[in-house]
Design an enzyme around this catalytic site. Structure first.
Site, PDB file in Angstrom:
ATOM      1  N   ASN A 142       0.743  -1.259   0.032  1.00  0.00           N
ATOM      2  CA  ASN A 142       0.059  -0.017  -0.196  1.00  0.00           C
ATOM      3  C   ASN A 142       0.845   1.254  -0.059  1.00  0.00           C
ATOM      4  O   ASN A 142       1.855   1.131   0.509  1.00  0.00           O
ATOM      5  CB  ASN A 142      -1.108   0.096   1.422  1.00  0.00           C
ATOM      6  CG  ASN A 142      -1.969  -1.206   1.060  1.00  0.00           C
ATOM      7  OD1 ASN A 142      -2.077  -1.872   0.260  1.00  0.00           O
ATOM      8  ND2 ASN A 142      -2.699  -1.047   2.277  1.00  0.00           N
ATOM      9  N   VAL A 143       0.244   2.407  -0.464  1.00  0.00           N
ATOM     10  CA  VAL A 143       1.072   3.571  -0.824  1.00  0.00           C
ATOM     11  C   VAL A 143       1.516   3.979   0.723  1.00  0.00           C
ATOM     12  O   VAL A 143       2.765   4.637   0.858  1.00  0.00           O
ATOM     13  CB  VAL A 143      -0.010   4.797  -1.176  1.00  0.00           C
ATOM     14  CG1 VAL A 143       0.953   6.079  -1.031  1.00  0.00           C
ATOM     15  CG2 VAL A 143      -0.257   4.455  -2.664  1.00  0.00           C
ATOM     16  N   LYS A 144       0.848   3.678   1.670  1.00  0.00           N
ATOM     17  CA  LYS A 144       0.928   4.152   3.198  1.00  0.00           C
ATOM     18  C   LYS A 144       2.352   3.677   3.562  1.00  0.00           C
ATOM     19  O   LYS A 144       3.159   4.219   4.371  1.00  0.00           O
ATOM     20  CB  LYS A 144      -0.142   3.790   3.913  1.00  0.00           C
ATOM     21  CG  LYS A 144       0.101   4.350   5.537  1.00  0.00           C
ATOM     22  CD  LYS A 144      -1.338   4.166   6.086  1.00  0.00           C
ATOM     23  CE  LYS A 144      -1.248   2.931   6.696  1.00  0.00           C
ATOM     24  NZ  LYS A 144      -2.527   2.502   7.662  1.00  0.00           N
ATOM     25  N   GLY A 145       2.677   2.498   3.295  1.00  0.00           N
ATOM     26  CA  GLY A 145       3.942   1.799   3.458  1.00  0.00           C
ATOM     27  C   GLY A 145       4.209   1.506   4.915  1.00  0.00           C
ATOM     28  O   GLY A 145       3.241   1.281   5.901  1.00  0.00           O
ATOM     29  N   ILE A 146       5.473   1.480   5.524  1.00  0.00           N
ATOM     30  CA  ILE A 146       6.036   1.390   6.902  1.00  0.00           C
ATOM     31  C   ILE A 146       7.231   2.016   7.322  1.00  0.00           C
ATOM     32  O   ILE A 146       7.892   1.998   6.148  1.00  0.00           O
ATOM     33  CB  ILE A 146       5.732  -0.088   6.990  1.00  0.00           C
ATOM     34  CG1 ILE A 146       5.873  -0.520   8.203  1.00  0.00           C
ATOM     35  CG2 ILE A 146       7.024  -1.005   6.364  1.00  0.00           C
ATOM     36  CD1 ILE A 146       5.771  -1.867   8.959  1.00  0.00           C
TER      37      ILE A 146
END
Ligand code: B12
Length: 265
Positions: A142-146
């Site tokens: 996801n764009v949000k990532g980590i």
């Protein structure tokens, strides 16, 4: 025990820069102190605490101190034991999978794909079997990532298809075919009865059966409890463990498929 190990064992002859032989550190350097936790299927009684110390003793912890015991329901007890081990770690014999590809920025990944592949690189991801733990694969895709990094959806030159949770192997193979996947990313978090190993073997066998060698996508699995050295045994190209970041995965994909020349251009 070698003389070097013996020196380290006695705790005072390990030079500050010499990290070959190490021992755990608790209160003072090289004192061998460790902390472990476990659960026994017994109610919390004095006898249960004695049982925990017996187990710790059999594990080579001597002396062992019980520092925490808490009932879990009526029939289980959780323990934390602190104590000394006499084992040494030889750093020269440690076996891990080191990163053997350059870590690229998103910009660099995009540039390599654009210049060398000259089409979008297709990535299909899923959590297979009955596993519903999607946080890990979402962190990568996801764009949000980590960890301050954006996920693969953010990469302009990657086309990401995230199938979500509880995807069956036939569904995954079908989606990989439909999306002309260059890489398939599978997440397995549940390890009960080695489900992650069985599912991964089933998945890699299905791809081998469905697609001829050279046409199958790069197979990547990830999850917090995989042994990264098991690629051959599981029939996959790469295993990523806990703490993986999207940048590492994107860099590996580009390395394996393009820079290292395996791509279906
Ligand atoms: C959140 C969570 C849930 C949520 C999941 C929500 C969701 N949408 O994902 C819910 C509540 C649904 C859930 C349910 C269950 N859970 Co749960 N869950 C957790 C928990 C607390 C956190 C997992 C997590 O999100 N971690 C954060 C992510 C970011 O980390 P990660 O998964 O490790 O991912 C990273 C790397 O491993 C790697 N990675 C992971 N996948 C992939 C894939 C690729 C391709 C790559 C490159 C990298 C990669 O990159 C990620 C980013 O760094 C863990 C305990 C824990 N603290 O870990 C238990 C845990 C995983 N759950 C567990 C269990 C038992 C269950 C249930 C069976 C409980 C029950 N009896 O119902 C059910 C099973 C449901 C199912 N069918 O799968 C056990 C598993 C034990 C085992 N040995 O298998 C754990 C360990 C808890 C425990 N100690 O008992 N759970």
């Amino acid at each position: 025990m070698s003389s070097e190990e013996r020196s380290a064992f006695h705790g005072h002859q390990v030079e500050p820069g010499d990290k070959r032989i190490v021992r755990p550190y608790g209160d003072t350097s090289g004192d061998g102190m460790v902390q472990i936790s476990f659960t026994l299927p017994v109610p919390h009684t004095k006898r249960a605490e004695g049982a925990a110390l017996q187990l710790a003793g059999k594990m080579g912890i001597d002396p062992a101190m019980l520092v925490h015991a808490k009932p879990i329901g009526d029939t289980f007890t959780f323990f934390v034991v602190y104590g000394r081990v006499n084992h040494l770690v030889d750093m020269s014999k440690v076996q891990v999978v080191e990163r053997d590809f350059p870590l690229l920025s998103a910009k660099e990944v995009n540039a390599v794909v654009k210049q060398k592949l000259r089409r979008k690189l297709s990535v299909v991801g899923a959590c297979i079997g009955t596993d519903a733990h999607t946080v890990g694969i979402d962190a990568i895709l996801n764009v949000k990532g980590i960890a301050g990094e954006k996920g693969l959806e953010y990469y302009r030159e990657l086309k990401v298809t995230n199938l979500g949770a509880q995807v069956s192997v036939p569904e995954l193979v079908e989606a990989a075919r439909a999306e002309k996947a260059d890489a398939v990313l599978v997440s397995q978090v549940v390890t009960q009865r080695d489900a992650h190993l069985h599912n991964t073997r089933e998945m890699s066998a299905a791809f081998r059966e469905a697609m001829p060698a050279g046409k199958r996508p790069l197979l990547i699995v990830g999850g917090p409890r995989f042994d990264e050295t098991m690629t051959e045994e599981l029939g996959v190209d790469r295993i990523f463990g806990r703490g993986t970041t999207p940048g590492e995965v994107a860099s590996y994909v580009v390395h394996a498929l393009i820079t290292n020349k395996k791509a279906k251009v």
